[in-house]
Design a protein around this motif. Structure first.
Motif, PDB file in Angstrom:
ATOM      1  N   ARG A  49       0.318  -0.756   0.073  1.00  0.00           N
ATOM      2  CA  ARG A  49      -0.102   0.001   0.311  1.00  0.00           C
ATOM      3  C   ARG A  49       0.798   1.296   0.064  1.00  0.00           C
ATOM      4  NH1 ARG A  49      -4.628   1.787   4.311  1.00  0.00           N
ATOM      5  NH2 ARG A  49      -4.738   4.288   3.075  1.00  0.00           N
ATOM      6  N   ILE A  50       1.664   1.243   0.912  1.00  0.00           N
ATOM      7  CA  ILE A  50       2.297   2.719   0.698  1.00  0.00           C
ATOM      8  C   ILE A  50       3.264   2.275  -0.440  1.00  0.00           C
ATOM      9  CG2 ILE A  50       4.917   2.708   1.543  1.00  0.00           C
ATOM     10  CD1 ILE A  50       3.790   2.097   3.990  1.00  0.00           C
ATOM     11  N   THR A  51       4.125   1.519  -1.120  1.00  0.00           N
ATOM     12  CA  THR A  51       4.529   1.753  -2.456  1.00  0.00           C
ATOM     13  C   THR A  51       4.348   2.184  -3.456  1.00  0.00           C
ATOM     14  OG1 THR A  51       5.671  -0.106  -1.669  1.00  0.00           O
ATOM     15  CG2 THR A  51       5.471   0.752  -4.263  1.00  0.00           C
ATOM     16  N   SER A  52       2.447   1.713  -3.971  1.00  0.00           N
ATOM     17  CA  SER A  52       1.072   1.985  -4.385  1.00  0.00           C
ATOM     18  C   SER A  52       0.688   3.765  -3.739  1.00  0.00           C
ATOM     19  CB  SER A  52       0.842   1.195  -4.351  1.00  0.00           C
ATOM     20  OG  SER A  52      -0.935   1.219  -3.219  1.00  0.00           O
ATOM     21  N   ASP A  53       1.010   3.856  -2.682  1.00  0.00           N
ATOM     22  CA  ASP A  53       0.669   5.445  -2.560  1.00  0.00           C
ATOM     23  C   ASP A  53       1.817   6.534  -3.155  1.00  0.00           C
ATOM     24  OD1 ASP A  53      -1.899   4.541  -1.857  1.00  0.00           O
ATOM     25  OD2 ASP A  53      -0.762   5.389   1.369  1.00  0.00           O
ATOM     26  N   ILE A  54       3.244   6.375  -3.360  1.00  0.00           N
ATOM     27  CA  ILE A  54       4.112   7.121  -3.682  1.00  0.00           C
ATOM     28  C   ILE A  54       4.521   6.772  -4.953  1.00  0.00           C
ATOM     29  CG2 ILE A  54       6.778   7.028  -3.729  1.00  0.00           C
ATOM     30  CD1 ILE A  54       6.295   6.367  -0.496  1.00  0.00           C
ATOM     31  N   VAL A  55       4.407   5.436  -5.782  1.00  0.00           N
ATOM     32  CA  VAL A  55       4.365   5.106  -7.580  1.00  0.00           C
ATOM     33  C   VAL A  55       3.077   6.201  -7.794  1.00  0.00           C
ATOM     34  CG1 VAL A  55       4.463   3.766  -8.885  1.00  0.00           C
ATOM     35  CG2 VAL A  55       5.557   3.775  -7.128  1.00  0.00           C
ATOM     36  N   ALA A  56       1.725   5.810  -7.463  1.00  0.00           N
ATOM     37  CA  ALA A  56       0.743   7.035  -8.077  1.00  0.00           C
ATOM     38  C   ALA A  56       1.055   8.312  -7.697  1.00  0.00           C
ATOM     39  CB  ALA A  56      -0.903   6.575  -7.630  1.00  0.00           C
ATOM     40  N   ALA A  57       1.306   8.372  -6.631  1.00  0.00           N
ATOM     41  CA  ALA A  57       1.335  10.211  -6.435  1.00  0.00           C
ATOM     42  C   ALA A  57       2.365  11.112  -7.226  1.00  0.00           C
ATOM     43  CB  ALA A  57       2.109  10.590  -4.806  1.00  0.00           C
ATOM     44  N   ALA A  89       2.660  14.805  -1.732  1.00  0.00           N
ATOM     45  CA  ALA A  89       1.413  14.306  -1.984  1.00  0.00           C
ATOM     46  C   ALA A  89       1.505  12.653  -1.543  1.00  0.00           C
ATOM     47  CB  ALA A  89       0.845  14.303  -3.079  1.00  0.00           C
ATOM     48  N   GLY A  90       1.956  12.386  -2.138  1.00  0.00           N
ATOM     49  CA  GLY A  90       2.837  10.376  -2.076  1.00  0.00           C
ATOM     50  C   GLY A  90       3.829  10.061  -0.036  1.00  0.00           C
ATOM     51  N   ILE A  91       3.781  11.353   0.042  1.00  0.00           N
ATOM     52  CA  ILE A  91       5.153  11.224   1.693  1.00  0.00           C
ATOM     53  C   ILE A  91       3.461  11.749   2.691  1.00  0.00           C
ATOM     54  CG2 ILE A  91       6.463  12.466   3.358  1.00  0.00           C
ATOM     55  CD1 ILE A  91       8.580  12.902   0.774  1.00  0.00           C
ATOM     56  N   LEU A  92       2.812  12.297   2.571  1.00  0.00           N
ATOM     57  CA  LEU A  92       1.496  13.188   3.341  1.00  0.00           C
ATOM     58  C   LEU A  92       0.477  11.551   2.844  1.00  0.00           C
ATOM     59  CD1 LEU A  92      -0.038  14.712   4.383  1.00  0.00           C
ATOM     60  CD2 LEU A  92      -1.197  15.517   2.499  1.00  0.00           C
ATOM     61  N   ASN A  93       0.272  11.143   1.585  1.00  0.00           N
ATOM     62  CA  ASN A  93      -0.188   9.694   1.847  1.00  0.00           C
ATOM     63  C   ASN A  93       0.256   8.275   2.925  1.00  0.00           C
ATOM     64  OD1 ASN A  93      -2.323  10.588   0.463  1.00  0.00           O
ATOM     65  ND2 ASN A  93      -1.735   9.841  -1.431  1.00  0.00           N
ATOM     66  N   VAL A  94       1.949   8.459   2.873  1.00  0.00           N
ATOM     67  CA  VAL A  94       2.285   7.273   3.895  1.00  0.00           C
ATOM     68  C   VAL A  94       1.817   8.154   5.037  1.00  0.00           C
ATOM     69  CG1 VAL A  94       4.457   6.659   4.454  1.00  0.00           C
ATOM     70  CG2 VAL A  94       4.008   6.667   1.924  1.00  0.00           C
ATOM     71  N   PHE A  95       2.358   9.544   4.900  1.00  0.00           N
ATOM     72  CA  PHE A  95       2.271   9.502   6.789  1.00  0.00           C
ATOM     73  C   PHE A  95       0.924   9.429   7.033  1.00  0.00           C
ATOM     74  CE2 PHE A  95       0.343  13.108   9.756  1.00  0.00           C
ATOM     75  CZ  PHE A  95       1.988  12.566  10.528  1.00  0.00           C
ATOM     76  N   ARG A  96      -0.282   9.815   6.208  1.00  0.00           N
ATOM     77  CA  ARG A  96      -1.639   9.683   6.909  1.00  0.00           C
ATOM     78  C   ARG A  96      -1.868   7.858   7.166  1.00  0.00           C
ATOM     79  NH1 ARG A  96      -4.937  13.368   3.030  1.00  0.00           N
ATOM     80  NH2 ARG A  96      -4.474  15.300   3.194  1.00  0.00           N
TER      81      ARG A  96
END
Length: 128
Positions: A49-57, A89-96
């Motif tokens: 999930r973390i990887t896909s959040d960063i790659v997608a953003a 945005a990717g880092i923010l998604n990982v933080f959330r």
């Protein structure tokens, strides 16, 4: 004339509700082995999930930057700007995603009910 007594709808509802809860409890007992399997793979799922959040953003930021650069003729400036926005945005998604997980003993996820005791004082202060 006397009317026939209407059946009590609450009794019928109660019996149907009990039957539904019994069926649900049976399903929970059979799915415990599935839960054990899910817990063993939860670390891998979280990493995915973390990887896909960063790659997608990043992908969305780069695509928007490239399209705006081609449309406005500002190459490569908007690509750089939107790459930075996508990274943020990717880092923010990982933080959330990770803000509910702690390393300290007794740490609870956000939204979980507080433990009785010392947390009660802090909760009272936050509500005021």
């Amino acid at each position: 004339m006397t009317e026939p007594e209407s059946p009590n709808p609450h009794k019928d509802f109660d019996s149907r509700l009990r039957a539904a809860r019994d069926e649900q409890d049976k399903g929970k007992k059979s799915s415990k082995s599935k839960d054990d399997a899910a817990k063993s793979g939860s670390g891998l799922g979280l990493a995915f999930r973390i990887t896909s959040d960063i790659v997608a953003a990043l992908a969305v930021g780069v695509v928007i930057g490239v399209l705006l650069d081609r449309w406005l003729g500002t190459s490569p400036w908007l690509l750089i700007v939107f790459f930075i926005f996508g990274s943020a945005a990717g880092i923010l998604n990982v933080f959330r995603t990770m803000e509910g997980y702690g390393y300290a003993a007794g740490y609870r996820k956000t939204g979980a009910p507080p433990k009785p005791g010392a947390d009660d004082e802090a909760n009272k202060r936050n509500k005021q």
